[in-house]
Design an enzyme around this catalytic site. Structure first.
Site, mmCIF file in Angstrom:
data_model
loop_
_atom_site.group_PDB
_atom_site.id
_atom_site.type_symbol
_atom_site.label_atom_id
_atom_site.label_comp_id
_atom_site.label_asym_id
_atom_site.label_seq_id
_atom_site.Cartn_x
_atom_site.Cartn_y
_atom_site.Cartn_z
ATOM 1 N N HIS A 187 11.965 8.793 2.487
ATOM 2 C CA HIS A 187 12.104 7.369 2.789
ATOM 3 C C HIS A 187 13.430 6.827 2.269
ATOM 4 C CE1 HIS A 187 7.821 8.370 2.729
ATOM 5 N NE2 HIS A 187 7.624 7.351 3.559
ATOM 6 N N HIS A 244 12.768 3.223 7.511
ATOM 7 C CA HIS A 244 11.777 3.214 6.422
ATOM 8 C C HIS A 244 11.450 4.631 5.939
ATOM 9 C CE1 HIS A 244 7.854 2.704 4.392
ATOM 10 N NE2 HIS A 244 7.518 3.770 5.086
ATOM 11 N N GLU A 254 -12.786 -5.005 -9.911
ATOM 12 C CA GLU A 254 -13.010 -3.614 -10.303
ATOM 13 C C GLU A 254 -11.756 -2.757 -10.130
ATOM 14 O OE1 GLU A 254 -14.907 -5.275 -8.143
ATOM 15 O OE2 GLU A 254 -16.806 -5.557 -9.205
ATOM 16 N N HIS A 310 -27.027 -1.841 -3.939
ATOM 17 C CA HIS A 310 -26.676 -1.648 -5.346
ATOM 18 C C HIS A 310 -27.073 -0.279 -5.889
ATOM 19 C CE1 HIS A 310 -25.678 -5.796 -5.144
ATOM 20 N NE2 HIS A 310 -25.567 -5.961 -6.450
HETATM 21 C C1 TPP Z 1 -2.555 2.056 0.102
HETATM 22 C C2 TPP Z 1 -1.510 2.571 1.014
HETATM 23 N N1 TPP Z 1 -1.624 2.343 2.334
HETATM 24 C C3 TPP Z 1 -0.713 2.825 3.194
HETATM 25 C C4 TPP Z 1 0.333 3.578 2.747
HETATM 26 C C5 TPP Z 1 1.339 4.179 3.729
HETATM 27 N N2 TPP Z 1 2.611 3.424 3.637
HETATM 28 C C6 TPP Z 1 3.619 3.867 2.906
HETATM 29 S S1 TPP Z 1 4.924 2.829 2.896
HETATM 30 C C7 TPP Z 1 4.141 1.759 3.932
HETATM 31 C C8 TPP Z 1 4.810 0.494 4.369
HETATM 32 C C9 TPP Z 1 5.187 -0.296 3.219
HETATM 33 O O1 TPP Z 1 5.996 -1.354 3.578
HETATM 34 P P1 TPP Z 1 6.945 -1.940 2.472
HETATM 35 O O2 TPP Z 1 6.238 -2.003 1.192
HETATM 36 O O3 TPP Z 1 7.486 -3.190 3.017
HETATM 37 O O4 TPP Z 1 8.058 -0.839 2.329
HETATM 38 P P2 TPP Z 1 9.454 -0.762 3.090
HETATM 39 O O5 TPP Z 1 9.169 -0.359 4.500
HETATM 40 O O6 TPP Z 1 10.076 -2.090 3.013
HETATM 41 O O7 TPP Z 1 10.186 0.289 2.346
HETATM 42 C C10 TPP Z 1 2.867 2.221 4.249
HETATM 43 C C11 TPP Z 1 1.933 1.509 5.143
HETATM 44 C C12 TPP Z 1 0.420 3.797 1.362
HETATM 45 N N3 TPP Z 1 1.396 4.535 0.821
HETATM 46 N N4 TPP Z 1 -0.492 3.259 0.537
#
Ligand code: TPP
Ligand code: MG
Length: 655
Positions: free
Chosen positions: A27, A258, A403, A465
């Site tokens: 990334h 990204h 939680e 529960h």
């Molecule tokens: C809980 C979770 N859901 C989905 C992902 C997959 N994922 C990784 S980065 C991303 C997008 C994140 O967007 P942002 O925080 O704006 O990062 P940017 O593209 O700006 O680097 C997703 C959906 C993850 N790592 N964790």
């Protein structure tokens, strides 16, 4: 001067795009976009000493947007940490490189926490900030006086856990927590306006935070915003307006950068645009010098602190706390002995409270809490006063109905060091915090989850529960010890084992209903073997009954009824399958001999028990959701009584 700072930042950009290009995965967008902010943070504000990555009073920095791991690897390398080396970075995302796809605390000393599951890094940082204030209250400004910094993305702020985490931080007034938000308005699917129209700073302000905004590519403006955050007593969110992939002429400001390599042509175009002429993985000497001289400022601050530590009357105790070496537990030993003198018939949640009364008296490191179920989880003890913004010395956290936030905060406290956190909720809600439990295990952190109301035995609250699949599904998580003790002795033993597990979390699955004592000897911690023969067959052994927790009582009654019919039956109590699995083959074969009918009895799914009973064994359990009724009626209805089990065993034996 500005040109120079720009070059320092461009070194992060170059390393990030080159490493992702070489790995052909990763990334680049986030590290390139936040390079300027990270450079100001690392070269001007962050308190650290690259020669002593574990210095106790260092600032904690959490890269919550863990996909941008190259930002962490680049800054650590540039700042002069021994690892990652340039060789490590060249091997980004390859087997055995410490530069893993997402940052892992167990791989690199400068990585404070494992991140990647969005939102949890920030939530762990809240726990770190809590730990800092707690230890500050105990050991004073001379020894504990640092900040917690976070870089978080749109995703971290959009996740539900963000609400829990910032609510807790705002309520507790954690003013030393500063979140730098990569406000680039891009996520994987495209622009954030595809999915959100939230006013994020307004939400933060509503939960008691201070907010700032800055141009994330203007060094002076970044500096101004950070200084304003430092000056404010509340936790701060700084919205850093950035362009994802900044520097890449054709890909910046688009979701395309990204999570994909730029490609050779665009890497070349970016070099051109940045004026970066060095070869891949080469940092020009003047730029490296710039980074190294900026980070040298930590050495003298560290040395001053070391001198204060040496002179401090509490220095030895502080070192013990940070090393995680627990003190002797005389109160707990006396408590264990008292159980032999007076075997109590109480719920294991009550036994847990009794054990905790002793343990919290002996071990100041223990900081407890509950997600609004204190009276049900029995997690509060006399030794633990409330932790609040007015008294950070308190050792009991009212987490509220959060939680996931609680579990992540506990991870943060454990990662910070100096604290052994435990926290309670109903076992059925372990699902709400499951990914944080998983992160406790991945990060090898000593966190104890006190999960009560562990079966249909909770009764009338009904199927929503009543845990069914939970105990077994938690057992599926590697490096997590799941204890389901049968009585007060096993509960105390489980607590001792959980605290002795320095490199991993534990779950204690505890009953709501009262359970009779089944153990009357404490000379050896038998739970340490995971499973042990609680009762040997009287008549010739034909059957071995394995049970856990509340069903050990049922197994003993079943064995008694079988013996009355001349059928010899062992009872094996199995409080922790993870520990049993680690025993020798001979031990296991002795306990579970192949010439006997092996029967598992547990008030939950039978899936998984076959590995102990074999396919020709018998599995007594509940493979459907529970029902709302008094506990005793449910045990009868679901066939978990000696009366219901004995005929099944006899039938199986006659086949
Ligand atoms: C809980 C979770 N859901 C989905 C992902 C997959 N994922 C990784 S980065 C991303 C997008 C994140 O967007 P942002 O925080 O704006 O990062 P940017 O593209 O700006 O680097 C997703 C959906 C993850 N790592 N964790
Ligand atoms: Mg984004």
């Amino acid at each position: 001067m500005t040109v120079e700072k720009q070059q320092l930042a461009n070194a992060i950009r170059a390393l990030s795009m080159d490493a992702v290009q070489a790995a052909n995965s990763g990334h680049p967008g986030m590290p390139m976009g936040m390079a300027d902010v990270a450079t100001v943070l690392f070269t001007e504000f962050l308190k650290f000493d690259p020669k002593a990555p574990k210095w106790a009073d260092r600032d904690r920095f959490v890269l919550s947007a863990g996909h941008g791991s190259m930002l962490a690897y680049a800054t650590l390398h540039l700042a002069g940490y021994a690892r990652p080396t340039m060789e490590d970075i060249k091997n980004f995302r390859q087997l055995h490189s410490p530069c893993a796809g997402h940052p892992e605390n167990i791989e690199l000393e400068g990585v404070e926490s494992t991140t990647g599951p969005l939102g949890q890094g920030l939530a762990m940082a809240v726990g770190m900030a809590m730990a800092e204030r707690h230890l500050n209250a105990e050991f004073g400004n001379d020894l504990v006086d640092h900040r917690t910094w976070v870089i978080a993305g749109d995703g971290c702020l959009m996740e539900g856990i963000n609400h829990e985490a910032i609510g807790l931080a705002g309520h507790l007034g954690l003013g030393r927590l500063i979140v730098l938000w990569d406000d680039n308005r891009i996520t994987i699917d495209g622009r954030t306006d595809l999915s959100t129209s939230e006013d994020i700073p307004a939400r933060y302000r509503a939960t008691g935070w201070h907010t700032e905004a800055c141009d994330g590519h203007d060094f002076a403006d970044i500096r101004r915003a950070i200084e304003a955050a430092l000056a404010d007593g509340r936790p701060s969110l700084i919205a850093c307006r950035t362009m994802i992939g900044k520097g890449s002429p054709n890909k910046q400001d688009s979701s395309g950068i990204h999570g994909s390599p730029l490609g050779a042509d665009e890497v070349a175009a970016t070099r051109e645009a940045l004026g970066w002429t060095a070869e891949p993985f080469v940092i020009p000497a003047d730029i490296l010098d710039g980074w190294r001289s900026a980070s040298a400022r930590g050495a003298s601050v560290h040395a001053d602190w070391q001198a204060r530590l040496s002179a401090n009357a509490k220095g030895a105790e502080f070192n013990r706390r940070m090393a995680g070496d627990l003190p002797a537990t005389p109160t707990f030993t006396a408590y264990l002995d008292s159980l032999v003198a007076n075997p109590p018939k109480v719920a294991t949640r009550k036994s847990s409270e009794m054990a905790l009364e002793a343990l919290t008296a002996d071990i100041p490191d223990l900081v407890g809490g509950s997600a609004d179920l204190t009276g049900s989880n029995n997690t509060k003890t006399k030794a633990t006063a409330p932790f609040s913004r007015n008294d950070y010395a308190g050792r009991y956290v009212y987490y509220g109905i959060r939680e996931f936030g609680m579990a992540a905060a506990m991870n943060g406290m454990a990662l910070h060091g100096g604290i052994v956190p435990y926290g309670g909720t109903f076992l059925v809600f372990s699902d709400y915090c499951r990914n944080a439990i998983r992160l406790s295990a991945i990060q090898e952190q000593r966190v104890v989850y006190v999960m009560t109301h562990d079966s249909i035995g909770l009764g009338e609250d009904g199927p929503t529960h009543q845990p069914i699949e939970h105990v077994m599904s938690l057992r599926a998580i590697p490096n997590l010890a799941v204890f389901r003790p049968a009585d007060a002795v096993e509960t105390a033993e489980s607590w001792a084992l959980a605290l002795a597990r320095r490199d991993g979390p534990s779950v204690l699955a505890l009953s709501r209903q009262n359970l009779p004592a089944v153990r009357f000897d404490v000379s050896e911690n038998l739970s340490a073997k995971g499973g042990y023969r609680l009762k040997a067959a009287g008549a010739a052994r034909k059957v071995v009954l394995i049970a856990t927790g509340s069903e050990v009582e049922v197994a003993l009654k079943t064995a008694e009824a079988l013996e009355a019919k001349g059928v010899g039956a062992d009872v094996v109590s199995m409080p922790c399958t993870e520990l049993f699995d680690a025993q020798s083959a001979a031990y296991k074969a002795d306990l579970l001999p192949r010439d006997a009918l092996i029967v598992s009895i547990e008030a939950g799914v039978t899936l998984g028990w076959q590995r102990y009973t074999g396919l020709d064994g018998l599995n007594i359990g509940i493979d459907r959701f529970g029902a709302s009724a008094p506990a005793e009626a449910l045990y009868d209805y679901f066939g978990l009584t000696a009366d219901k089990i004995v005929p099944k065993v006899l039938e199986k034996l006659s086949n």
